[in-house]
Design a protein around this motif. Sequence first.
Motif, PDB file in Angstrom:
ATOM      1  N   MET A   1     140.926   8.995 -19.832  1.00  0.00           N
ATOM      2  CA  MET A   1     140.531   9.135 -18.453  1.00  0.00           C
ATOM      3  C   MET A   1     139.136   9.404 -18.600  1.00  0.00           C
ATOM      4  SD  MET A   1     142.944   8.749 -16.743  1.00  0.00           S
ATOM      5  CE  MET A   1     142.794   9.365 -15.019  1.00  0.00           C
ATOM      6  N   THR A   2     138.530   9.930 -19.802  1.00  0.00           N
ATOM      7  CA  THR A   2     137.205  10.250 -19.760  1.00  0.00           C
ATOM      8  C   THR A   2     136.184   8.590 -19.567  1.00  0.00           C
ATOM      9  OG1 THR A   2     137.296  11.870 -21.141  1.00  0.00           O
ATOM     10  CG2 THR A   2     135.423  11.170 -21.222  1.00  0.00           C
ATOM     11  N   LYS A   3     136.601   7.723 -20.412  1.00  0.00           N
ATOM     12  CA  LYS A   3     135.994   6.272 -20.027  1.00  0.00           C
ATOM     13  C   LYS A   3     135.913   5.938 -18.730  1.00  0.00           C
ATOM     14  CE  LYS A   3     137.401   4.783 -24.847  1.00  0.00           C
ATOM     15  NZ  LYS A   3     138.425   3.629 -25.245  1.00  0.00           N
ATOM     16  N   LYS A   8     132.888   4.956 -13.585  1.00  0.00           N
ATOM     17  CA  LYS A   8     132.965   4.943 -12.229  1.00  0.00           C
ATOM     18  C   LYS A   8     131.444   5.826 -11.834  1.00  0.00           C
ATOM     19  CE  LYS A   8     137.557   5.543 -10.562  1.00  0.00           C
ATOM     20  NZ  LYS A   8     138.633   6.118  -9.773  1.00  0.00           N
ATOM     21  N   CYS A   9     130.921   6.799 -12.799  1.00  0.00           N
ATOM     22  CA  CYS A   9     129.921   7.439 -12.545  1.00  0.00           C
ATOM     23  C   CYS A   9     128.619   6.531 -12.534  1.00  0.00           C
ATOM     24  CB  CYS A   9     129.597   8.618 -13.301  1.00  0.00           C
ATOM     25  SG  CYS A   9     130.778  10.108 -13.041  1.00  0.00           S
ATOM     26  N   PHE A  10     128.952   5.790 -13.631  1.00  0.00           N
ATOM     27  CA  PHE A  10     127.851   4.816 -14.090  1.00  0.00           C
ATOM     28  C   PHE A  10     127.551   3.630 -12.863  1.00  0.00           C
ATOM     29  CE2 PHE A  10     125.892   1.145 -16.461  1.00  0.00           C
ATOM     30  CZ  PHE A  10     124.801   1.485 -16.623  1.00  0.00           C
ATOM     31  N   ASN A  11     128.800   3.270 -12.413  1.00  0.00           N
ATOM     32  CA  ASN A  11     128.778   2.520 -11.151  1.00  0.00           C
ATOM     33  C   ASN A  11     128.048   2.885 -10.086  1.00  0.00           C
ATOM     34  OD1 ASN A  11     129.317   0.609  -9.350  1.00  0.00           O
ATOM     35  ND2 ASN A  11     131.619   0.968  -9.129  1.00  0.00           N
ATOM     36  N   ALA A  12     128.576   4.200  -9.813  1.00  0.00           N
ATOM     37  CA  ALA A  12     127.758   4.929  -8.656  1.00  0.00           C
ATOM     38  C   ALA A  12     126.200   5.022  -8.770  1.00  0.00           C
ATOM     39  CB  ALA A  12     128.508   6.411  -8.206  1.00  0.00           C
ATOM     40  N   LYS A  16     123.434   3.352  -6.323  1.00  0.00           N
ATOM     41  CA  LYS A  16     122.418   4.262  -5.823  1.00  0.00           C
ATOM     42  C   LYS A  16     120.911   3.499  -6.080  1.00  0.00           C
ATOM     43  CE  LYS A  16     120.854   8.186  -4.014  1.00  0.00           C
ATOM     44  NZ  LYS A  16     121.170   8.418  -2.721  1.00  0.00           N
ATOM     45  N   CYS A  17     120.784   3.031  -7.478  1.00  0.00           N
ATOM     46  CA  CYS A  17     119.519   2.435  -7.707  1.00  0.00           C
ATOM     47  C   CYS A  17     119.370   1.095  -6.960  1.00  0.00           C
ATOM     48  CB  CYS A  17     119.577   2.134  -9.376  1.00  0.00           C
ATOM     49  SG  CYS A  17     119.449   3.550 -10.492  1.00  0.00           S
ATOM     50  N   TRP A  28     126.501  -5.771 -11.451  1.00  0.00           N
ATOM     51  CA  TRP A  28     127.773  -4.858 -12.085  1.00  0.00           C
ATOM     52  C   TRP A  28     129.109  -5.193 -11.307  1.00  0.00           C
ATOM     53  CZ3 TRP A  28     123.631  -3.056  -9.645  1.00  0.00           C
ATOM     54  CH2 TRP A  28     123.722  -2.149  -8.568  1.00  0.00           C
ATOM     55  N   LYS A  29     128.917  -5.655 -10.132  1.00  0.00           N
ATOM     56  CA  LYS A  29     130.153  -5.790  -9.334  1.00  0.00           C
ATOM     57  C   LYS A  29     131.089  -7.040 -10.094  1.00  0.00           C
ATOM     58  CE  LYS A  29     129.531  -2.621  -6.104  1.00  0.00           C
ATOM     59  NZ  LYS A  29     130.519  -1.466  -6.205  1.00  0.00           N
ATOM     60  N   ASN A  30     130.677  -7.861 -10.657  1.00  0.00           N
ATOM     61  CA  ASN A  30     131.302  -9.109 -11.041  1.00  0.00           C
ATOM     62  C   ASN A  30     131.789  -8.818 -12.645  1.00  0.00           C
ATOM     63  OD1 ASN A  30     130.848 -10.459  -8.967  1.00  0.00           O
ATOM     64  ND2 ASN A  30     128.853 -11.498  -9.816  1.00  0.00           N
TER      65      ASN A  30
END
Length: 53
Positions: A1-3, A8-12, A16-17, A28-30
């Motif tokens: 689950m950690t990965k 998900k955090c990196f995607n968020a 935000k950037c 990153w959406k693709n």
Amino acid sequence: MTKKIRLKCFNAFLTKCFHNGWLAGVFWKNVNIRVDEEVKEGATEEDVYILRQ
């Protein structure tokens, strides 16, 4: 689950950037990353009995 949580955090963070104007596109959406997920077993009757005591 950690990965999965880290991805998900990196995607968020990237989203935000992008909204702040620091990134020009949403590259990153693709990207599709599959993480193996373990199937969690449910509680047995013995587990429930132990919790009741």
